[in-house]
Scaffold this active site. Structure first.
Site, PDB file in Angstrom:
ATOM      1  N   PRO A 162      -0.350  29.720  14.539  1.00 40.15           N
ATOM      2  CG  PRO A 162       1.582  30.941  14.107  1.00 40.15           C
ATOM      3  CD  PRO A 162       0.355  30.935  14.964  1.00 40.15           C
ATOM      4  CG  ASN A 163       3.101  26.612  11.065  1.00 44.11           C
ATOM      5  OD1 ASN A 163       2.828  26.534   9.868  1.00 44.11           O
ATOM      6  ND2 ASN A 163       3.947  27.505  11.545  1.00 44.11           N
TER       7      ASN A 163
ATOM      8  NE  ARG B  16       4.326  22.622  13.437  1.00 47.32           N
ATOM      9  CZ  ARG B  16       4.243  23.490  14.421  1.00 47.32           C
ATOM     10  NH1 ARG B  16       3.145  23.568  15.143  1.00 47.32           N
ATOM     11  NH2 ARG B  16       5.228  24.292  14.682  1.00 47.32           N
TER      12      ARG B  16
ATOM     13  CE1 TYR C 269       5.224  21.477  18.540  1.00 50.51           C
ATOM     14  CE2 TYR C 269       6.035  21.033  16.328  1.00 50.51           C
ATOM     15  CZ  TYR C 269       6.015  21.824  17.456  1.00 50.51           C
ATOM     16  OH  TYR C 269       6.775  22.968  17.514  1.00 50.51           O
TER      17      TYR C 269
ATOM     18  CG  ASN D  62       0.042  26.144  21.326  1.00 49.41           C
ATOM     19  OD1 ASN D  62       0.963  26.943  21.176  1.00 49.41           O
ATOM     20  ND2 ASN D  62       0.194  24.845  21.142  1.00 49.41           N
TER      21      ASN D  62
ATOM     22  CB  ALA E  97       5.918  30.519  15.496  1.00 48.06           C
TER      23      ALA E  97
ATOM     24  CG  HIS F 120       8.888  31.578  20.616  1.00 48.03           C
ATOM     25  ND1 HIS F 120       8.888  31.100  21.912  1.00 48.03           N
ATOM     26  CD2 HIS F 120       8.446  30.545  19.843  1.00 48.03           C
ATOM     27  CE1 HIS F 120       8.465  29.833  21.911  1.00 48.03           C
ATOM     28  NE2 HIS F 120       8.188  29.477  20.675  1.00 48.03           N
TER      29      HIS F 120
ATOM     30  CG  ASP G 215       0.532  45.148  23.736  1.00 48.76           C
ATOM     31  OD1 ASP G 215       1.061  44.787  24.805  1.00 48.76           O
ATOM     32  OD2 ASP G 215       1.060  45.958  22.952  1.00 48.76           O
TER      33      ASP G 215
ATOM     34  CD  GLU H 230       2.789  30.720  27.418  1.00 50.99           C
ATOM     35  OE1 GLU H 230       2.811  31.499  28.404  1.00 50.99           O
ATOM     36  OE2 GLU H 230       3.766  30.557  26.654  1.00 50.99           O
TER      37      GLU H 230
ATOM     38  CG  HIS I  21       3.926  26.369  24.627  1.00 53.16           C
ATOM     39  ND1 HIS I  21       3.747  27.088  23.469  1.00 53.16           N
ATOM     40  CD2 HIS I  21       3.986  27.263  25.637  1.00 53.16           C
ATOM     41  CE1 HIS I  21       3.720  28.374  23.774  1.00 53.16           C
ATOM     42  NE2 HIS I  21       3.856  28.512  25.081  1.00 53.16           N
ATOM     43  CB  ILE I  22       2.115  20.258  21.853  1.00 49.41           C
ATOM     44  CG1 ILE I  22       0.667  20.703  21.573  1.00 49.41           C
ATOM     45  CG2 ILE I  22       2.277  18.744  21.696  1.00 49.41           C
ATOM     46  CD1 ILE I  22       0.274  20.648  20.105  1.00 49.41           C
ATOM     47  CB  SER I  23       7.207  20.784  22.214  1.00 53.94           C
ATOM     48  OG  SER I  23       7.229  22.180  21.943  1.00 53.94           O
TER      49      SER I  23
ATOM     50  NE  ARG J 231      10.956  22.209  20.093  1.00 57.62           N
ATOM     51  CZ  ARG J 231      10.003  22.503  19.203  1.00 57.62           C
ATOM     52  NH1 ARG J 231       8.786  22.821  19.624  1.00 57.62           N
ATOM     53  NH2 ARG J 231      10.270  22.482  17.914  1.00 57.62           N
TER      54      ARG J 231
ATOM     55  NE  ARG K  13      11.342  25.677  18.683  1.00 59.87           N
ATOM     56  CZ  ARG K  13      10.629  25.905  17.569  1.00 59.87           C
ATOM     57  NH1 ARG K  13       9.444  26.469  17.641  1.00 59.87           N
ATOM     58  NH2 ARG K  13      11.091  25.548  16.391  1.00 59.87           N
TER      59      ARG K  13
HETATM   60  C1  DQA Z   1       4.465  25.211  20.246  1.00 61.92           C
HETATM   61  C2  DQA Z   1       5.941  25.535  20.471  1.00 61.92           C
HETATM   62  C3  DQA Z   1       6.377  26.702  19.594  1.00 61.92           C
HETATM   63  O1  DQA Z   1       7.744  26.995  19.825  1.00 61.92           O
HETATM   64  C4  DQA Z   1       6.207  26.351  18.138  1.00 61.92           C
HETATM   65  O2  DQA Z   1       6.548  27.457  17.325  1.00 61.92           O
HETATM   66  C5  DQA Z   1       4.862  25.854  17.824  1.00 61.92           C
HETATM   67  C6  DQA Z   1       4.163  24.984  18.768  1.00 61.92           C
HETATM   68  C7  DQA Z   1       4.031  23.936  21.004  1.00 61.92           C
HETATM   69  O3  DQA Z   1       2.820  23.720  21.090  1.00 61.92           O
HETATM   70  O4  DQA Z   1       4.869  23.178  21.483  1.00 61.92           O
HETATM   71  O5  DQA Z   1       4.357  26.061  16.723  1.00 61.92           O
HETATM   72  O6  DQA Z   1       3.691  26.286  20.737  1.00 61.92           O
END
Ligand code: DQA
Length: 143
Positions: free
Chosen positions: A9-10, A17, A22, A74, A77, A80, A87, A98, A100-102, A107, A111
């Protein structure tokens, strides 16, 4: 080798964003970079992004039918919160990386908990969008 790149998501909002966190690249920019690298490495990649948990679960299930060798994910959200996505990954038994950009460990406290890190072959967190490229290279190395 067939690799599925899944985004939660997002991440469709990448580029507009929270750019301070990001960056300014869009998801299409990331896709193009990955496609270029995949061409060099002689592997096939497919992409899927969804804001809906059940659609991501279905995409993971379909990966089995589509003979996907590795998943770069990725979960955004859902990292978490989602036992259901964890599963799904466990159910298909496809090696998964896995991303994550950040840096999720640098943080907010909420997270720091990932439902995926202990089942991932490797975690790339805090490398910006280059984390996807690193994950692709690692997936190929692990073949
Ligand atoms: C994220 C980190 C997550 O905590 C956040 O909810 C995201 C992006 C990242 O790519 O850093 O939407 O997965």
């Amino acid at each position: 080798m067939k690799i599925l790149v899944l985004n939660g998501p997002n991440l469709n909002m990448l580029g507009m964003r929270e750019e301070d966190i990001y960056g300014s690249e869009t998801l299409d920019d990331v896709k193009m970079k990955l496609r270029d690298r995949a061409k060099d490495l002689d592997c096939y990649i497919s992409f899927y992004q969804s804001n809906a948990e059940h659609e991501l679960i279905d995409a993971i299930h379909s990966a089995l039918k589509n003979n996907i060798d590795a998943i770069i994910f990725n979960p955004a959200a859902y990292t978490h919160t989602s036992v259901a996505l964890r599963d799904a990954i466990l159910a298909v038994k496809i090696p998964f990386f896995e991303v994550h950009i950040s840096d999720i460990n640098a943080r907010e406290d909420f997270r720091k908990k990932s439902y995926f890190s202990d089942i991932a072959k490797k975690v790339f967190s805090g490398f910006g969008t280059n984390g996807y490229i690193l994950a692709l290279e690692e997936a190929i190395k692990n073949k």
